[in-house]
Design a protein around this motif. Structure first.
Motif, PDB file in Angstrom:
ATOM      1  N   SER A 490       0.838  -1.191   0.000  1.00 32.37           N
ATOM      2  CA  SER A 490       0.000   0.000   0.000  1.00 32.37           C
ATOM      3  C   SER A 490       0.874   1.242   0.000  1.00 32.37           C
ATOM      4  CB  SER A 490      -0.918   0.004   1.236  1.00 32.37           C
ATOM      5  OG  SER A 490      -1.787   1.121   1.209  1.00 32.37           O
ATOM      6  N   GLY A 491       0.340   2.309  -0.611  1.00 31.83           N
ATOM      7  CA  GLY A 491       1.052   3.576  -0.666  1.00 31.83           C
ATOM      8  C   GLY A 491       1.470   3.930  -2.082  1.00 31.83           C
ATOM      9  N   PHE A 499       1.225   8.841   0.812  1.00 35.17           N
ATOM     10  CA  PHE A 499       2.205   7.927   1.371  1.00 35.17           C
ATOM     11  C   PHE A 499       3.191   7.531   0.272  1.00 35.17           C
ATOM     12  CE2 PHE A 499      -1.255   7.586   4.308  1.00 35.17           C
ATOM     13  CZ  PHE A 499      -0.668   7.308   5.546  1.00 35.17           C
ATOM     14  N   TYR A 501       5.501   5.208  -2.140  1.00 35.96           N
ATOM     15  CA  TYR A 501       5.207   3.971  -2.849  1.00 35.96           C
ATOM     16  C   TYR A 501       5.664   2.764  -2.037  1.00 35.96           C
ATOM     17  CZ  TYR A 501       5.378   0.532  -6.642  1.00 35.96           C
ATOM     18  OH  TYR A 501       5.214  -0.584  -7.423  1.00 35.96           O
ATOM     19  N   SER A 503       5.005   1.821   0.895  1.00 30.50           N
ATOM     20  CA  SER A 503       5.431   2.158   2.262  1.00 30.50           C
ATOM     21  C   SER A 503       4.801   1.273   3.321  1.00 30.50           C
ATOM     22  CB  SER A 503       5.104   3.632   2.560  1.00 30.50           C
ATOM     23  OG  SER A 503       3.718   3.890   2.354  1.00 30.50           O
ATOM     24  N   GLN A 558      -3.928   2.550   5.801  1.00 26.30           N
ATOM     25  CA  GLN A 558      -3.362   3.861   5.472  1.00 26.30           C
ATOM     26  C   GLN A 558      -4.484   4.736   4.928  1.00 26.30           C
ATOM     27  OE1 GLN A 558      -0.241   3.071   2.603  1.00 26.30           O
ATOM     28  NE2 GLN A 558       1.361   3.341   4.141  1.00 26.30           N
ATOM     29  N   GLY A 560      -4.946   8.720   3.247  1.00 23.24           N
ATOM     30  CA  GLY A 560      -4.341   9.962   2.803  1.00 23.24           C
ATOM     31  C   GLY A 560      -5.385  10.857   2.165  1.00 23.24           C
ATOM     32  N   PRO A 581      -0.409  12.373   4.464  1.00 20.47           N
ATOM     33  CA  PRO A 581      -0.929  11.225   5.215  1.00 20.47           C
ATOM     34  C   PRO A 581      -1.896  11.693   6.299  1.00 20.47           C
ATOM     35  CG  PRO A 581       1.319  11.705   5.874  1.00 20.47           C
ATOM     36  CD  PRO A 581       1.020  12.608   4.712  1.00 20.47           C
ATOM     37  N   GLY A 586       3.958   4.730   7.828  1.00 21.01           N
ATOM     38  CA  GLY A 586       4.670   4.907   6.571  1.00 21.01           C
ATOM     39  C   GLY A 586       4.638   6.292   5.995  1.00 21.01           C
ATOM     40  N   GLY A 587       3.977   7.259   6.673  1.00 18.17           N
ATOM     41  CA  GLY A 587       3.890   8.607   6.138  1.00 18.17           C
ATOM     42  C   GLY A 587       5.227   9.316   6.142  1.00 18.17           C
ATOM     43  N   GLN A 591       3.318  14.807  -0.423  1.00 15.53           N
ATOM     44  CA  GLN A 591       3.662  14.079  -1.642  1.00 15.53           C
ATOM     45  C   GLN A 591       3.062  14.808  -2.845  1.00 15.53           C
ATOM     46  OE1 GLN A 591       5.446  10.872  -1.255  1.00 15.53           O
ATOM     47  NE2 GLN A 591       5.660  11.952   0.685  1.00 15.53           N
TER      48      GLN A 591
END
Length: 600
Positions: A490-491, A499, A501, A503, A558, A560, A581, A586-587, A591
């Protein structure tokens, strides 16, 4: 219908253009004087008038003004008929003088004021509203009934619908046999009685190609798939044309029906083609603040062996100057052979090599697929193939090798009104791939679903709500028994903006991170078109990752959110998204994402 003044032949008006000195001065104003009627009628008359356009565009040459005035008599008359007014009076005064009474050789040197005066009279209603005979499947045309406003457009729609219904029933030569239109002015009623001639039941004859093409004639006939001997159908004729167009080999495809019927009431179809340029190339670019830049290009041949075979080579390099992983590279080639196994069933051969340096793994792979692609309807298509690929991977589980055979299948339904900038409709893509690893012996299957829906609101769909759901799952084989690109992370721009890629993965402990076997993604986006050039968007993305199933003990979310700017071009909107995020691991701050086309 009557108007005051004399009619003037257009030939004399052309003569006036040679005689008049062309010393026109400014046209000061054009006045519309509607004596009766409503706002809708007033708007229709203004839209029909050429004189209003002259004023708007600043055209003032007396010859142009007089020409527009003479044409407006007929245009305004048509507008009155379209609204159901059959007893109106039209006056067009040029500096107080009726335009129809101005001699062609006496065009004034200067025109300062034009007055368009319309007395529409009463709106007529239908006393008789009949189109006959009609096939059983015909449905009544709204408004074509006794007592309804007798608009000429309604009569035209009823006649066109009747002819179309007969053609849909196989009577290709259906036409109007006669008509009786009588206006009763004292009662303000109209009798409309139209007789149709269905003609015989027609069957398709031969497909006759009328001009040469670089594509062989027998291949053109096979791709087109005209069902000779079957009952005529306009829809079938449309499908024949679309089959030829979707090959990409032709710049234009035109089908026309023969004027005369042949033996057994058969009708030949003439085909005129214009070849597309056989070769084409293109490129694309996308950039993300963490993932770096992506450059892609392709080379295409539309008629490789003279049978409209489509051969395409794609190359892509991504992760250029990215901060979270190395560069990726891929090279692929695909050959499509139209109508290889029947009119709507193509064959394809696909081969690819790729190197991926991702945050969670690195891999080198190569392989190929052979299969068939089937067009079920204009919106529904699918393909199935037999595939092999060899993969060498390096991740937290070590260096591994996979020798995979699989049966990938895909089904796509596309009901969007625009692929790059949809405002209405839906899109569904479903994939399933049963596989077996010859190296490690694992059996399993991977599934993927991408569903999208769009709804426009306001004038011209100025507001659009777009929603998306992603569902992925790997069953049978465990995470360690499949290549890492079979698993889910995810991300990033394709799942959760805000987030980095990939992450979010599954933590096996001791710093070992792998992909999950279950993924759920949800996105909502509100788009607003500010002008013809610019638009804005606000969005929320969410992604849920599970180790073995969707909601297990190790699963995590996650979320965002962000805003975007759209710059509309002829090939679709250029997109800039800025996201943060909201929750989940993972943030890494703000982005940025840039690309062509909407995010989904």
């Amino acid at each position: 219908m009557a108007h005051r003044g004399k009619s003037i032949r257009l030939a004399l008006l052309a003569l006036a253009g040679l005689i008049a000195p062309g010393l026109g001065l400014a046209l000061d104003r054009v006045d519309f004087d509607l004596r009766g009627g409503d706002k809708a009628l007033a708007g229709a008359l203004r839209n029909a008038s050429l004189l209003g356009g002259l004023e708007t565009n600043g055209q003032s040459d007396p010859r142009d003004v007089l020409s527009a005035a003479l044409a407006d008599y007929g245009r305004l008359l048509d507008a009155l008929y379209a609204a159901g007014h059959y007893g109106g009076v039209i006056n067009i005064l040029i500096d107080g003088k009726e335009a129809a009474g101005i001699a062609a050789f006496a065009v004034p040197d200067r025109i300062s004021r034009v007055t368009v005066r319309v007395e529409p009279g009463p709106q007529f209603r239908f006393n008789t509203a009949r189109v006959a005979p009609l096939p059983r499947e015909s449905r009544p045309v709204a408004g074509f009934e006794r007592g309804a406003p007798a608009r000429s457009t309604t009569i035209r729609s009823a006649v066109e619908a009747g002819v179309s219904d007969w053609r849909d029933a196989g009577h290709a030569k259906a036409d109007v046999a006669g008509q009786r239109l009588v206006a009763n002015h004292p009662n303000a009623t109209l009798d409309a009685d139209i007789r149709l001639a269905p003609g015989p039941l027609v069957r398709f004859g031969a497909l006759r190609q009328t001009n040469p093409s670089a594509v062989r004639a027998e291949r053109i006939a096979r791709i087109a798939g005209l069902p000779t001997g079957e009952t005529f159908s306009p829809d079938t004729l449309d499908r024949v044309a679309n089959r030829l167009r979707r090959t990409g080999a032709f710049a234009s495809v035109a089908l026309s029906e023969a004027d005369d019927l042949g033996p057994g009431d058969s009708m030949d179809i003439d085909l005129a083609l214009a070849d597309q340029k056989p070769r084409r190339f293109g490129f694309g670019a996308e950039i993300s603040s963490l993932e770096g830049a992506t450059l892609s290009g392709f080379w295409l041949h539309r008629n490789l062996f003279g049978g409209a075979e489509r051969f395409r080579v794609d190359a892509e390099v991504s992760g250029i100057d990215g901060t979270i992983a190395g560069m990726d590279a891929s090279l692929s080639a695909r050959l499509d052979v139209p109508a290889a196994f029947g009119t709507d069933t193509d064959a394809f051969v696909f081969a690819s090599v790729a190197y991926q340096d991702e945050p969670a793994y690195r891999l080198l792979q190569g392989g190929g697929t052979v299969g068939v692609h089937r067009y079920f309807t204009d919106r529904l298509e699918g393909e199935i193939g037999a595939a092999y690929r060899y993969t060498i991977t390096d991740d937290d589980l070590g260096t591994r090798r996979f020798s995979m055979v699989s049966l990938p299948a895909e089904l796509t339904w596309d009901g969007r009104n625009d692929a790059l900038d949809p405002s209405r409709g839906a899109f569904i893509n479903a994939e399933v791939e049963p596989f077996h690893d010859l190296e490690g012996g694992a059996w399993g299957a991977r599934g993927w679903l991408d569903a999208r829906a769009y709804r426009g609101f306001g004038d011209d769909d100025r507001f659009v709500f777009a929603g998306r759901a992603l569902v992925g799952s790997v069953v049978g084989a465990g995470a360690a028994a499949v290549p890492p690109d079979y698993l889910f992370f995810s991300g990033g721009g394709g799942s959760v903006r805000g987030f980095p890629y990939q992450s979010l993965g599954i933590d096996l402990g001791g710093g070992t991170i792998v992909g999950g076997r279950a993924f759920l993604g949800l996105s909502g986006e509100l788009r607003y078109r500010v002008s013809e050039t610019f638009g804005a968007a606000a969005f929320v993305d969410a992604g849920h990752l599970g180790a073995d199933k969707f909601f297990d003990a190790s699963s995590n979310w996650q979320v965002g959110a962000g805003v975007g700017l759209r710059y509309y071009t002829g090939i679709g909107p250029v997109r800039l998204d800025v996201a943060l995020p909201v929750s989940g691991p993972g943030g890494a701050g703000v982005q940025f994402y840039v690309g062509i086309g909407q995010s989904f």
